[in-house]
Design an enzyme around this catalytic site. Structure first.
Site, short mmCIF file in Angstrom:
data_model
loop_
_atom_site.label_atom_id
_atom_site.label_comp_id
_atom_site.label_asym_id
_atom_site.label_seq_id
_atom_site.Cartn_x
_atom_site.Cartn_y
_atom_site.Cartn_z
N GLY A 165 0.83 -1.21 0.00
CA GLY A 165 0.00 0.00 0.00
C GLY A 165 0.85 1.24 0.00
N ASN A 166 0.25 2.37 0.24
CA ASN A 166 1.03 3.61 0.37
C ASN A 166 0.36 4.50 1.40
OD1 ASN A 166 -0.90 5.48 -1.01
ND2 ASN A 166 -0.52 4.07 -2.70
#
Ligand code: CTP
Length: 402
Positions: free
Chosen positions: A206-207
């Site tokens: 993810g980020n």
């Protein structure tokens, strides 16, 4: 120029515990440039003193039906918008049935201006069929409503009944006041937040995107009267109240949602931090640390949503705003993305600045446009960045969407 400069707003405060939050509504209205008159019911004065509202608005608060014989006619006639916050079950019932036995109800009955109600009451009062019938009647009569929100209530119970937050109420007042925006009645699609790429049933890549920039764009477009759809990845920040929200997780799901929404759209604002890479073959079972020393991940490139939607956007003449997060050669890279991905405008984000970019409330962007214009904005709150971007979009669209 502030968003509500020169606009006259009548704030009607009725007797709910959340009347203290209406003080913030008043302050915000004034900060936004509105010219505000305050009207309080007797019950409201049991909650918060009229002196507080009077001092903040710089004017005497309107209270009794008999103080000035024609106040109820003038107040509702002279305002550009009326906001009832909090709106009790009692004032909603009066408004729905046409009762006019105090200054608040008489003013609402005589009003020429559009009305917004922000209900606040105990959950059982809200869910009572009598209140629901009144709400239905008010909706049918074109009265705008924001909330109630769900959550803990003053009496220790929990459920729908809380007055919406002042910021949300302000967005809705703005929509009521909007008359001139090029975006009025047009569809705006906004993407926000991260997309996740699963590695196994419990882990993902993810980020740090919080969705705040996209949500600010959605709120601003909504305030301008647009029909707004927010397609958002998983985030702990709440999306704005008003726009329709479509929740997705993976990049391919976001693409599917975009394809479903883009026909008929006037604007796409692509603020999502779409994951570029995904696991070639996510494991069906949970990856175990005993399976081997370390873990080799084979990643493949996922879909580029702007590239994949290029044809559909062209066919629908969708004005497209994108973002570019760059560590070096920012302007050149942003221009290349603008061209290659068929954008009309790109907001260049510098990477690695503590006050700009992911997971903070502020941002510093440079606006780069397909017509070769460039504007460097200072560090601003994300909602201000959103307003500036939408101002530019409105300028570009001009009469073209009208
Ligand atoms: N974007 C997209 N699909 C992707 C990646 C990005 O639609 N798979 C969009 C973003 O929402 C943004 C714009 O493209 O509006 C630019 O995103 P950015 O991450 O800066 O660019 P990338 O194309 O991913 O290039 P790179 O990461 O190599 O700089």
């Amino acid at each position: 120029m502030r968003p509500f400069d020169g606009r006259r707003v009548l704030l009607v405060v009725t007797g709910g515990i959340s009347a203290y939050k209406s003080v913030v509504v008043l302050r915000r209205l004034i900060e936004y440039g509105a010219d505000v008159e305050v009207l309080m019911t007797e019950a409201a004065e049991q909650m918060v003193g009229a002196v507080t509202f009077g001092a903040l608005s710089g004017r005497p608060v309107h209270r009794g039906l008999w103080e000035q014989p024609l106040a109820h006619i003038e107040l509702g006639r002279d305002a550009d918008a009326i906001v009832v916050a909090p709106a009790t079950a009692n004032i909603l019932a009066k408004l729905a049935t046409g009762l006019a036995d105090d200054l608040a109800s008489a003013t609402l009955l005589a009003a020429a201006a559009p009305i917004l109600v922000a209900p606040a009451m105990n959950t059982r009062m809200w869910e009572n069929p009598a209140t629901q019938a009144n709400i239905e009647a008010l909706t049918a009569a074109g009265i705008a409503r924001v909330g109630p929100a769900s959550g803990p209530l003053a009496e220790g119970e929990s459920g729908p009944g809380r007055m919406e937050e002042p910021e949300t109420i302000l967005t809705h007042v703005g929509r009521l006041l909007e008359r001139e925006s090029v975006l009025l009645g047009h569809k705006v699609v906004v993407t926000a937040g991260p997309t996740l790429a699963p590695l196994d049933p419990v882990r993902f890549l993810g980020n740090r995107s919080s969705g705040r920039m996209g949500f600010a764009l959605a709120a601003s477009a909504w305030r301008r009267g647009a029909e707004v759809v927010v397609v958002c990845g998983p985030t702990s920040v709440d999306p704005p109240v008003g726009p329709r929200v479509v929740r997705v997780e993976r990049a391919d799901e976001m693409l599917e949602a975009l394809r479903a929404e883009l026909d008929g759209a006037a604007v796409l604002a692509m603020a999502a931090a779409v994951a570029d890479f995904r696991a070639g073959s996510p494991s069906d079972g949970k990856l175990k640390k005993d399976d081997g020393p370390g873990l080799d991940l084979k990643l493949e490139t996922g879909p580029d949503l702007l590239v994949e939607t290029l044809e559909q956007r062209r066919a629908n003449s969708v004005f497209t705003l994108g973002f570019a997060l760059e560590t070096e050669d920012g302007e050149a890279n942003a221009r290349r993305k603008l061209r290659d991905k068929g954008m009309d405008m790109v907001a260049l984000n510098p990477a690695g600045e503590p006050d700009a970019g992911f997971d903070v409330d502020t941002n510093r962007v440079t606006i780069i446009e397909s017509n070769d214009l460039t504007e460097e904005l200072p560090l601003l709150a994300k909602h201000e960045v959103a307003d500036r971007l939408l101002d530019r979009i409105e300028e570009r669209l001009g009469g073209a969407t009208g």
